[in-house]
Design an enzyme around this catalytic site. Structure first.
Site, short mmCIF file in Angstrom:
data_model
loop_
_atom_site.label_atom_id
_atom_site.label_comp_id
_atom_site.label_asym_id
_atom_site.label_seq_id
_atom_site.Cartn_x
_atom_site.Cartn_y
_atom_site.Cartn_z
CB SER A 633 -1.41 -4.60 -1.21
OG SER A 633 -0.97 -4.32 -2.51
CE LYS A 673 -4.78 -5.68 -4.91
NZ LYS A 673 -4.24 -4.51 -4.19
#
Length: 993
Positions: A633, A673
């Site tokens: 990520s 997120k």
């Protein structure tokens, strides 16, 4: 705040007690002179509140009544502590025949006792103190004043209330009173050495005052001592009487201590004193004591000499008189020129901590107080600066009501100090908050959690000092670290045997705070820095889960991480230190789990640290026990950091897995997120439907990514309009309370699902449904629905009855949009533009053509104000938006009144029709009024003056019209001549001739 109810004092006096609010309400009648005085004891720990006196015509005060709480506390409680008290004095009741509230109030708080005041007149009170926060003057009685009790001392014990205790003896009705013996006030009175008395015999004796002294007492007292008399005259007889005198000069209590006591010549004659005055006999405040001696002679004749001398002393002990607040300070409220018979209302509330007597304790639950050294220390610091913070002891009632929100804000340690900032007190209070918590953490090590929870303006490092003080040092022994421009705070420690001296340094723009910590424990290394200034960093969110097993996620959360250049393990939490992963070029990225190789080529080492917030040029580090992260990520953020090497934090979060081929792969958990980025006021950039769609490859990302993101608008997560009011707070608390954990197995499972979706279309559809549920935040709702519908009967019926594409119900609900694309309302920006257009069209219909939609938007999305309209009407120029043009609104325009208008007004004011015409002098007076008012008629005050002028002119005008005669009651009424009919007219004498 007294009016918000009682609360325990947060000190270390831990006794079980109950909280109680006691009201006091009195309607005091004003005397003949319209003046009076109210004496308050704002800090007295008991039922006594004050006393009321009325001013007599001779200039002396006369006692009226005592002011007490509604309940007699000693009847039910044994011990007491005063928490807070506020009292209001105002008048709102008028006697018959009075039509307006008259009178004013002066109020002053005197830090001494009542007997020490020398001038208690209405104006003399204001000279009792020079502190402007302790006095106010000339307040209207209708507005009133509020007296506030401010603590004069802290960490006080409980006071015995003087409660009755049954006595055991011959008479069971006898009771004992248990008064407070804590902190007595003692007055020692000494007679003049060898005082000589000489007088001639008089029938009834000769009375003299041996001494008189000021004392203060509103509770029980005792008098003890002795006097020694000597005489050379045979047959002298003495009598001694002690008088306790009230504030108004009248005798409250009289005690004869000696009656017809004969003196023996040539020897010392002892006269002892031992008196006890209970509280119930003190009906008004005592301010002085007097001892009178009556001298007589047995068988004396006129002209006989009476001689004696005296020496000795006595002591007056006021039980509990030196308890803080018992007798000092006092607040005096004087009123003047109030209508006789009016009512002055005294109303207020007193909050107590009370310990009940044994009978009441059987049915009343008591609890321990809350020990909060932080709140106690904060209160002391605030009240020590009360003059600078505008905290007064006496207030105009309206001002006190307005300041209540300010007091509530100051009392809350976590408040943002908006009202205090408006008054200019914000810097002082924030400095006090910074000082209060270090003292708590240093002196009270068990209170370390309090130091962590204080909030704004308090550094988490102070809690670590508390741990060091309790034996677990958090600073490296003997390793001095210098403060630099990048680090806002650090700990410098040196080992000195069994002591650790820790200094908290800050950068030059902040003050330096020193603290001394004692610890016999073993030092352990830790740095615990919380903020890094002017450090280049890129940001990326990482999904963190709490798991029950390797494949069953229990909860999803997300944490923001920052990529910083170099090896900076000192900035990481202890749970991440020592863990790193290598890149394809052999460099290290610290903060990653050692799981394979990161598919990137970097030119240097990097450190990944968790953060809590990001500011313009600084990042706030997190102290949560975050484990090393796994997955890809953060590849995008690391690559951006390696290529551009920014000098300040980039205020955009990046998401996406960058592989070795330069392709950016999509990531899962989009909504989680996004929520993390929005919570910090950041936008999320990456491939797909994010705030910034950067495209699927590195080259497109470089072109689309903003290189000056600091100018973007910050949208704090806690204030997003589309969320429920408490959603942001709940999300923040959930993240703070979660147990973070991420495993390589979870990352492998996600990749396995993506691979299966590429092969199996059915699984791809199922995964799309799951992502749709996750993005819309209804995963939990759907899971609960599935539990209630195990065979999917309800779901099948719902889908079978769903509207089909193109159907009437589909068109009615979705309009011309395609199936499944539901019509939405306008965005806030679109709605605002529609409102601006609507206002502009309305202005256009009124002939105001300058108010275009663009002008309305610049004017704060509102139409033109009266000042802007006046400006445009007078100048025909387009007014500037957000400019009020007050001069055009309030400017007086002169206009002249006509002579006919002035004459008509003068005639109307001067007299009724049929009377004499107004003289020219009166017409000139009316013309002057019209000239002063710029062409307008007289107002009420001017009309009164004109009526008085007309009355005076009529009385001195000899040509004034005579009054009309009153009609006689028996006189026949004359029929007025008039028309007899529509076509018949009256015949006159001329017609007859």
């Amino acid at each position: 705040m007294p009016t918000t109810g009682p609360a325990s004092i947060p000190d270390d006096t831990l006794e079980k007690h109950t909280l109680r609010s006691e009201t006091s309400t009195y309607n005091l009648t004003v005397g003949d002179t319209g003046s009076g005085l109210i004496v308050f004891f704002p800090g007295f720990p008991g039922s006594i509140v004050g006393a009321h006196y009325t001013l007599q015509s001779n200039g002396n005060y006369k006692f009226d009544q005592m002011l007490l709480t509604a309940q007699n506390l000693p009847a039910s409680y044994n011990y007491c502590r005063l928490v807070s008290r506020s009292l209001t004095v105002r008048s709102s009741t008028l006697p018959g025949g009075v039509y307006a509230l008259n009178g004013t109030i002066n109020a002053v708080t005197f830090q001494g006792s009542l007997s020490e005041l020398t001038d208690v007149s209405y104006n003399g009170l204001m000279s009792a103190t020079a502190n402007i926060n302790d006095k106010i003057g000339n307040v209207l009685v209708g507005e009133g004043v509020t007296v506030l009790s401010l603590p004069t001392s802290y960490d006080l014990g409980y006071v015995r209330l003087g409660d009755p205790i049954p006595a055991i003896g011959l008479d069971p009705k006898m009771v004992a009173t248990c008064d407070s013996s804590d902190r007595p006030r003692v007055y020692t009175i000494t007679a003049a050495d060898d005082y000589q008395f000489s007088s001639q015999y008089q029938p009834g004796g000769v009375t003299i005052t041996l001494f008189s002294a000021n004392i203060d007492a509103i509770t029980s007292l005792s008098v003890g001592g002795e006097l020694v008399f000597r005489t050379s005259v045979h047959g002298l007889v003495l009598g001694a009487t002690i008088y306790l005198i009230g504030f108004d000069g009248t005798t409250v209590i009289t005690r004869a201590v000696a009656a017809n006591t004969g003196l023996t010549t040539g020897t010392d004659n002892l006269m002892p004193f031992n008196l006890v005055i209970p509280t119930n006999e003190i009906t008004q405040p005592i301010t002085s004591i007097k001892l009178e001696i009556v001298t007589s002679k047995s068988g004396g004749q006129a002209g006989d000499q009476m001689l004696w001398s005296a020496r000795g002393s006595l002591a007056v002990t006021i039980h509990g008189g030196n308890y803080p607040g018992a007798l000092r300070p006092v607040t005096l409220v004087a009123y003047e020129r109030v209508a006789t018979g009016s009512v002055v209302t005294v109303a207020g509330v007193s909050n107590f901590e009370l310990i009940p007597n044994p009978e009441l304790a059987k049915n009343l639950v008591t609890e321990y107080g809350r020990f909060d050294p932080g709140a106690m220390n904060y209160t002391k610091l605030i009240l020590s600066e009360r003059d600078r913070l505008g905290i007064k002891t006496v207030w105009p009632t309206r001002e006190y009501t307005d300041f209540r929100e300010y007091f509530m804000e100051v009392a809350d340690l976590n408040s943002p100090l908006k009202i205090a900032g408006a008054f200019g007190f914000k810097d002082i209070i924030r400095a006090i908050r910074r000082i209060a918590v270090p003292v708590v953490s240093t002196l009270f090590p068990p209170a370390a959690p309090l130091a962590h929870a204080i909030g704004e303006g308090v550094d988490y490092l102070l809690g670590d000092e508390a741990q060091a003080a309790s034996g677990t040092a958090r600073a490296a022994s003997g390793k001095a670290r210098a403060a630099s421009g990048r680090i806002r705070q650090l700990t410098l420690a040196a080992d000195k045997g069994y002591e650790v001296v820790a200094n908290l340094f800050q950068v030059p723009q902040n003050p330096v705070v020193d603290g001394i910590l004692a610890s016999p424990g073993v030092l352990r290394g830790a740095h615990n820095l919380d903020c890094v200034l002017r450090e280049g960093a890129t940001l990326f969110p990482v999904v963190i889960t709490t798991v029950e097993d390797a494949m069953t996620p229990k909860a999803l959360n997300s944490k923001m991480f920052a990529v910083i250049e170099g090896v900076r393990e000192d900035l990481q939490p202890p749970s991440q230190r020592g863990s790193f992963i290598r890149t394809l070029s052999g460099h290290r990225v610290y903060g990653y789990a050692p799981d394979g190789v990161l598919p990137l080529e970097t030119g240097r080492d990097y450190t990944v640290v968790p953060i809590d917030d990001v500011w313009d040029d600084s990042i706030m580090l997190s102290k949560d026990p975050i484990p090393p992260i796994v997955g890809n990520s953060g590849n995008l953020a690391i690559a951006y950091m390696d290529v551009f090497r920014p000098k300040v934090p980039i205020h955009v979060a990046m998401t996406g897995a960058l592989n070795a081929c330069g392709e950016i792969e999509k990531v899962s958990f989009r909504s989680t997120k996004l929520a993390t980025a929005h919570r910090l006021g950041l936008k999320l950039a990456g491939p797909g439907a994010f705030d910034v769609n950067t495209g699927p490859n590195w080259a497109t990302f470089i072109k689309r990514f903003p290189h000056n993101p600091r100018d973007w608008d910050r949208l704090p997560y806690l204030n997003l309009p589309y969320l429920p009011p408490n959603a942001g707070r709940q999300y923040h608390l959930a993240m703070a309370a979660s147990e973070f954990k991420e495993t390589p197995e979870l990352e492998s499972a996600v990749r396995a699902m993506e691979a299966a979706a590429n092969v199996d279309p059915l699984f791809q559809s199922a995964l799309s449904v799951f992502m749709w549920l996750e993005e819309n935040g209804i995963v939990t709702d759907m899971a609960n629905f599935a539990l209630s519908d195990p065979n999917a009967h309800r779901m099948r019926n719902f889908l079978a009855n769903a509207p089909q594409a193109g159907s009437k119900s589909q068109r009615a609900k979705y309009g011309t949009a395609g199936y499944g694309v539901e019509a939405r309302g306008p965005t806030p920006e679109e709605a605002q533009r529609e409102k601006d257009t609507r206002i502009s069209k309305k202005m256009e219909t009124m002939g105001i053509y300058f108010a275009t939609p663009e002008w309305v938007a610049l004017n704060g999305h509102r139409g033109p104000s009266p000042g802007q309209l006046k400006y445009w009407q007078n100048t025909r120029e387009i007014p500037d938006p957000n400019e009020d043009y007050l001069d055009y609104v309030h400017a007086e325009k002169s206009r002249l009144a006509s002579e006919e208008q002035i004459l008509r007004a003068a005639t109307s004011i001067y007299g009724a029709p049929g009377q004499a015409e107004p003289p020219q002098a009166f017409i000139d007076e009316v013309a002057k009024v019209y000239e002063i008012n710029h062409g307008r008629g007289p107002n009420q005050e001017q009309m009164k003056d004109l009526l008085l002028t007309a009355m005076e002119m009529k009385h001195r005008n000899p040509r004034r019209a005579l009054p009309k005669p009153k009609p006689k009651p028996n006189a026949p009424t004359q029929r007025p001549p008039g028309r007899l009919g529509r076509w018949i007219r009256t015949v006159s004498d001329e017609d007859l001739e």
